[in-house]
Design an enzyme around this catalytic site. Structure first.
Site, PDB file in Angstrom:
ATOM      1  N   GLN A   1      -4.726  -5.067   7.123  1.00  0.00           N
ATOM      2  CA  GLN A   1      -5.661  -6.061   6.595  1.00  0.00           C
ATOM      3  C   GLN A   1      -5.606  -7.391   7.341  1.00  0.00           C
ATOM      4  O   GLN A   1      -6.421  -8.280   7.060  1.00  0.00           O
ATOM      5  CB  GLN A   1      -5.377  -6.295   5.099  1.00  0.00           C
ATOM      6  CG  GLN A   1      -5.520  -5.073   4.228  1.00  0.00           C
ATOM      7  CD  GLN A   1      -6.941  -4.522   4.197  1.00  0.00           C
ATOM      8  OE1 GLN A   1      -7.903  -5.258   4.387  1.00  0.00           O
ATOM      9  NE2 GLN A   1      -7.077  -3.233   3.941  1.00  0.00           N
TER      10      GLN A   1
ATOM     11  N   CYS B   1      -4.702   2.301  -3.896  1.00  0.00           N
ATOM     12  CA  CYS B   1      -3.470   2.841  -3.305  1.00  0.00           C
ATOM     13  C   CYS B   1      -2.299   1.878  -3.496  1.00  0.00           C
ATOM     14  O   CYS B   1      -1.432   1.754  -2.615  1.00  0.00           O
ATOM     15  CB  CYS B   1      -3.660   3.153  -1.824  1.00  0.00           C
ATOM     16  SG  CYS B   1      -4.856   4.465  -1.514  1.00  0.00           S
TER      17      CYS B   1
ATOM     18  N   LYS C   1     -10.892  -0.620  10.264  1.00  0.00           N
ATOM     19  CA  LYS C   1     -11.009  -1.822   9.439  1.00  0.00           C
ATOM     20  C   LYS C   1     -11.390  -3.051  10.263  1.00  0.00           C
ATOM     21  O   LYS C   1     -11.569  -4.138   9.713  1.00  0.00           O
ATOM     22  CB  LYS C   1      -9.696  -2.075   8.696  1.00  0.00           C
ATOM     23  CG  LYS C   1      -9.343  -0.973   7.690  1.00  0.00           C
ATOM     24  CD  LYS C   1      -8.056  -1.286   6.957  1.00  0.00           C
ATOM     25  CE  LYS C   1      -7.592  -0.105   6.121  1.00  0.00           C
ATOM     26  NZ  LYS C   1      -8.464   0.174   4.959  1.00  0.00           N
TER      27      LYS C   1
ATOM     28  N   ASP D   1       2.839  -3.943   8.109  1.00  0.00           N
ATOM     29  CA  ASP D   1       1.558  -3.288   7.890  1.00  0.00           C
ATOM     30  C   ASP D   1       0.475  -4.323   8.160  1.00  0.00           C
ATOM     31  O   ASP D   1       0.243  -5.228   7.359  1.00  0.00           O
ATOM     32  CB  ASP D   1       1.492  -2.774   6.448  1.00  0.00           C
ATOM     33  CG  ASP D   1       0.126  -2.230   6.055  1.00  0.00           C
ATOM     34  OD1 ASP D   1      -0.810  -2.297   6.868  1.00  0.00           O
ATOM     35  OD2 ASP D   1      -0.017  -1.766   4.902  1.00  0.00           O
TER      36      ASP D   1
ATOM     37  N   HIS E   1       0.862  -1.179   0.000  1.00  0.00           N
ATOM     38  CA  HIS E   1       0.000   0.000   0.000  1.00  0.00           C
ATOM     39  C   HIS E   1       0.902   1.233   0.000  1.00  0.00           C
ATOM     40  O   HIS E   1       1.996   1.220   0.563  1.00  0.00           O
ATOM     41  CB  HIS E   1      -0.864  -0.026   1.260  1.00  0.00           C
ATOM     42  CG  HIS E   1      -1.956   0.987   1.302  1.00  0.00           C
ATOM     43  ND1 HIS E   1      -1.726   2.320   1.594  1.00  0.00           N
ATOM     44  CD2 HIS E   1      -3.293   0.878   1.114  1.00  0.00           C
ATOM     45  CE1 HIS E   1      -2.874   2.975   1.589  1.00  0.00           C
ATOM     46  NE2 HIS E   1      -3.846   2.127   1.294  1.00  0.00           N
TER      47      HIS E   1
END
Length: 406
Positions: free
Chosen positions: A199, A360, A222, A196, A119
């Protein structure tokens, strides 16, 4: 109907004359009553700043705010609440590591290793660090399905690799990367790993100590929490050695006219009035997810992702990107020569919300040899009937753009 659907008030509505099917949770998840009510209770019952006051409302707000920090610590199995920094989201968390950890420590000859699938929030900060320090950016090659080959990882990561920044789960391909094995490779060469987790935290049971990551970033919105709240986990010894990058109230210990000292962890990184309602809402979201069970959520989301992959694979003219196995939460696709925005528009007319664009991830789009894709993403409130609606919507899209398929 999914039994958790009733907990999410926004889902009980019609869009363009059809019952809403929300398939855009990778962008932001919906919020259950429990989270909405927790935020409302703060504003209606004990709205106050934290840490500064000794009055009843301030004490109650502080207890709730710091109580949420402890919930986050337990949720990701961190060793100490000192390792939990509240931020505005994954982007802010990664930028904090880039500015506070990487900038003062990297120089010419050092390497930062990424993947082409990152991302932008886990790409641009490292580009800026490389420009400022003279460090070199290197990229792990993706296999044909977008996954990583650990043998290639071992070749790319060297003693010059000071930092590896990588997504746990791809927001485009849904690929689940072997973070624990990659972290072992990175540490063997003396580097640190920044993950990251935007997700992964919603879908997987995360244990930062078992993964042995150095930094782990994720966002509340999220994972059923409010927008504007995120988390940076960092190993305590690394955070202790880092300097804050935002200065002002809350983060100071002693101030005179020419010098100042900082509070201890985690507060030295939380300058200004913090995101109190957001943190309380995130705590409520964690309570909700744990009441369902993260193992159950992962099992459900993997099953639904497989179901969607199989159903969409049977539609003539649909190209699906990413691996068939070891993916979670999303299926990204294109429909022949129909632009993804047109696909999303027709689906919206049927009450089906999907994401369309480059997500993104422009370098990944170029690697896929496309300019954009459509993405259906799922969460605990979705079920097979939602996927069936998506399939019917795509069939209608094919009919609408029938000339493309002649």
């Amino acid at each position: 109907m999914n039994r958790y659907w009733k907990d999410f008030p926004i889902l009980d509505q019609e869009v363009n004359g059809h019952p809403l099917v929300y398939l855009d949770s990778a962008a932001t998840s919906q919020k259950p009553f429990q989270v909405i009510e927790a935020v409302e209770a703060y504003y209606k019952g004990y709205n106050s700043n934290v840490h500064r006051g000794v009055h009843t409302l301030g004490t109650k707000a502080t207890d709730a705010y710091e109580g949420s920090r402890e919930k986050v610590r337990r949720f990701i199995h961190a060793h100490s609440a000192k390792e939990i920094i509240f931020t505005r989201g994954t982007t802010t968390s990664i930028n904090l590591v880039a500015q506070s950890y990487a900038l003062p420590r990297l120089g010419k000859g050092d390497e930062i290793v990424l993947t082409p699938a990152e991302h932008h929030a886990n790409l641009i900060p490292w580009q800026q660090v490389a420009k400022a320090t003279g460090a070199t950016l290197k990229y792990l090659p993706l296999q044909e399905d977008g996954s990583l080959d650990l043998e290639q990882v071992k070749k790319i990561i060297t003693p010059q690799t000071k930092l590896v920044a990588i997504q746990h789960v791809s927001n485009v391909l849904g690929t689940v990367h072997p973070i624990k094995e990659i972290a072992e490779i990175v540490h063997r060469q003396g580097g640190v790993i920044v993950v990251d987790g935007a997700q992964s935290a919603p879908h997987l049971k995360v244990d930062v100590r078992d993964l042995n990551v150095d930094f782990y970033a994720f966002s509340g919105h999220k994972m059923c929490g409010p927008t504007g709240i995120g988390v940076l986990y960092g190993k305590e010894e690394l955070l202790e050695a880092m300097e804050p990058v935002e200065f002002g109230g809350e983060m100071i210990d002693h101030v005179d006219l020419y010098e100042a000292t900082w509070k201890e962890l985690p507060w030295k990184f939380e300058g200004g009035t913090p995101i109190i309602a957001g943190a309380i809402g995130l705590g409520a979201a964690i309570d909700y997810l744990e009441s369902v069970g993260m193992d159950s959520i992962e099992e459900h989301d993997r099953k639904l992702t497989r179901y969607a992959f199989e159903k969409l694979s049977k539609i003539e003219g649909v190209t699906i990107y990413g691996p068939k196995e070891n993916r979670i939460g999303a299926v990204t696709f294109n429909l022949n020569d129909v632009h993804p925005h047109d696909v999303a528009t027709v689906l919206d007319a049927e009450g089906i919300a999907v994401r369309a664009g480059h997500h993104c991830c422009q370098p990944l789009m170029r690697w896929l040899k496309v300019t954009a894709t459509a993405r259906a993403s799922f969460y605990l409130y979705n079920d097979e009937a939602d996927i069936d609606r998506l399939v019917k919507g795509l069939q209608k899209t094919k009919e609408y753009f029938g000339h493309v398929f002649r």
